[in-house]
Scaffold this active site. Structure first.
Site, PDB file in Angstrom:
ATOM      1  N   GLN A 187     -15.172   3.280  -6.819  1.00  0.00           N
ATOM      2  CA  GLN A 187     -14.522   2.105  -6.245  1.00  0.00           C
ATOM      3  C   GLN A 187     -13.049   2.418  -5.996  1.00  0.00           C
ATOM      4  O   GLN A 187     -12.348   1.644  -5.351  1.00  0.00           O
ATOM      5  CB  GLN A 187     -14.620   0.909  -7.184  1.00  0.00           C
ATOM      6  CG  GLN A 187     -16.029   0.485  -7.520  1.00  0.00           C
ATOM      7  CD  GLN A 187     -16.027  -0.576  -8.601  1.00  0.00           C
ATOM      8  OE1 GLN A 187     -15.924  -1.767  -8.332  1.00  0.00           O
ATOM      9  NE2 GLN A 187     -16.110  -0.126  -9.846  1.00  0.00           N
ATOM     10  N   PRO A 240     -13.058   1.250 -22.827  1.00  0.00           N
ATOM     11  CA  PRO A 240     -12.485   0.951 -24.145  1.00  0.00           C
ATOM     12  C   PRO A 240     -12.513  -0.538 -24.482  1.00  0.00           C
ATOM     13  O   PRO A 240     -12.492  -0.927 -25.644  1.00  0.00           O
ATOM     14  CB  PRO A 240     -11.043   1.471 -24.050  1.00  0.00           C
ATOM     15  CG  PRO A 240     -10.755   1.626 -22.607  1.00  0.00           C
ATOM     16  CD  PRO A 240     -12.067   1.845 -21.928  1.00  0.00           C
ATOM     17  N   GLY A 245     -15.164   2.900 -16.534  1.00  0.00           N
ATOM     18  CA  GLY A 245     -13.822   2.425 -16.185  1.00  0.00           C
ATOM     19  C   GLY A 245     -13.790   1.327 -15.155  1.00  0.00           C
ATOM     20  O   GLY A 245     -12.879   1.278 -14.324  1.00  0.00           O
ATOM     21  N   TYR A 263       0.835  -1.214   0.000  1.00  0.00           N
ATOM     22  CA  TYR A 263       0.000   0.000   0.000  1.00  0.00           C
ATOM     23  C   TYR A 263       0.863   1.255   0.000  1.00  0.00           C
ATOM     24  O   TYR A 263       0.539   2.244  -0.654  1.00  0.00           O
ATOM     25  CB  TYR A 263      -0.971  -0.027   1.185  1.00  0.00           C
ATOM     26  CG  TYR A 263      -2.180  -0.871   0.869  1.00  0.00           C
ATOM     27  CD1 TYR A 263      -2.250  -2.219   1.240  1.00  0.00           C
ATOM     28  CD2 TYR A 263      -3.239  -0.336   0.134  1.00  0.00           C
ATOM     29  CE1 TYR A 263      -3.340  -2.990   0.909  1.00  0.00           C
ATOM     30  CE2 TYR A 263      -4.341  -1.122  -0.205  1.00  0.00           C
ATOM     31  CZ  TYR A 263      -4.377  -2.454   0.172  1.00  0.00           C
ATOM     32  OH  TYR A 263      -5.457  -3.241  -0.190  1.00  0.00           O
ATOM     33  N   HIS A 280     -14.995   1.881  -1.575  1.00  0.00           N
ATOM     34  CA  HIS A 280     -13.950   0.950  -1.063  1.00  0.00           C
ATOM     35  C   HIS A 280     -12.937   1.667  -0.200  1.00  0.00           C
ATOM     36  O   HIS A 280     -11.816   1.192  -0.031  1.00  0.00           O
ATOM     37  CB  HIS A 280     -13.247   0.260  -2.251  1.00  0.00           C
ATOM     38  CG  HIS A 280     -14.136  -0.672  -3.007  1.00  0.00           C
ATOM     39  ND1 HIS A 280     -13.945  -0.982  -4.328  1.00  0.00           N
ATOM     40  CD2 HIS A 280     -15.256  -1.350  -2.630  1.00  0.00           C
ATOM     41  CE1 HIS A 280     -14.888  -1.832  -4.728  1.00  0.00           C
ATOM     42  NE2 HIS A 280     -15.700  -2.068  -3.707  1.00  0.00           N
TER      43      HIS A 280
END
Ligand code: BV8
Length: 246
Positions: free
Chosen positions: A105, A216, A189, A71, A123
């Site tokens: 998220q 995409p 996304g 992290y 999240h």
């Protein structure tokens, strides 16, 4: 029919008529800021780890130092990143529609840095710390070693939601209410594989919203959406906002 910018007329008119628009974003929105998406192969030291294995309480309990360092590496990656035109377009759209709910998220703080207000962090946030033992919240610590809680001496952990952990109740309630109430739901996304976030589009559609995917690489769920736009968010969102402000 599409607009001259490749955006379906039906979407532009639905957004113009909408009382309430709900946007759900995933890691793809930050891709054009240079932040690797969640399922993209990691590089360097972390290439041999699957993020899905590291983002768990079990991984942290088994090796707190390893998970903490992962992290810390991600915090450094994100701290150097800048919001991209997709983030800015979402922030701008908040001024163009009567009500905008933004549920992300992502844990990278880039929506907030682009000026979006009232971001629902589904999240959590990479830059918050929390005591693993007593749950108390603390300002993000960038020490190399796992910091300890000043209150109880337990390990601090990143303030994100790991796999197998519940979504913060307020974030879940607010997101579900927005999905139920909105007229247009934009899923931008995200690979739509992580639940309950991915279920918000179903909730919106079941309650009469026009549901749109912007990605995409059309996802497995693309056919479920009323409209699927196979384009990068940093390209299409500014065009969408431009169409709204004409
Ligand atoms: C829960 C924070 C219940 C951490 C994340 C078995 C056991 C246990 C649980 C489960 C299980 N089976 C299912 C579950 C539920 C589980 C789940 O969904 N698992 C999946 C993988 C099957 N969910 C959970 O565990 C959730 N909690 O269910 O709790 C509960 C209830 C009560 C009490 C106790 C428990 C919690 C899930 C939260 C996990 N934490 N993040 C961290 O970041 O380290 S999730 C993680 O995935 C990130 O947040 C990420 O945002 C999220 C989703 O991924 P995406 O954002 O979609 O990213 P991805 O890389 O996948 O895709 C990017 C997309 O962008 C791609 O499609 C790409 O094409 C596109 N893209 C690329 N470039 C662009 C672009 N799009 C637009 N423009 C571009 N330029």
């Amino acid at each position: 029919m599409t607009t001259d910018r490749g955006i379906p007329d039906a979407l532009v008119s639905a957004l113009r008529d909408a009382r309430h628009v709900c946007v759900l974003t995933g890691a793809g929105v930050s891709a054009e800021s240079g932040v690797p998406t969640f399922r993209e192969a990691q590089d360097g030291l972390w290439s041999r780890y699957d993020p899905q294995d590291l983002a768990t309480p079990e991984a942290f309990l088994a090796d707190p130092a390893l998970v903490w360092r992962w992290y810390r590496w991600r915090r450094e990656l994100v701290a150097d990143a800048q919001p991209n035109p997709g983030h800015h377009a979402i922030a701008r759209s908040g001024e163009l529609v009567p009500r905008l709910s933004l549920v992300t998220q992502n844990v990278d703080n880039l929506h907030q840095r682009a000026g979006s207000k009232d971001v629902v962090e589904f999240h959590g946030n990479l830059f918050d710390d929390r005591c693993y033992a007593d749950g108390s919240r603390h300002v993000g610590d960038d020490s190399l070693d796992v910091p300890t809680c000043p209150d109880c001496g337990g390990h601090l952990r990143p303030g994100v939601v790991w796999f197998g952990e519940a979504i913060p109740e307020e974030a879940l309630n607010e997101s579900c209410a927005a999905a139920v109430d909105c007229d247009v739901f934009l899923s931008v996304g995200t690979s739509s594989v992580v639940y309950p976030a991915a279920g918000l589009a179903n909730l919106a559609k079941d309650n009469g919203a026009l549901v749109v995917e912007i990605n995409p690489s059309p996802t497995m769920s693309a056919s479920y959406f009323d409209i699927a736009i196979a384009e990068k968010s940093g390209v299409i969102l500014p065009e969408l906002v431009e169409s709204l402000s004409l």
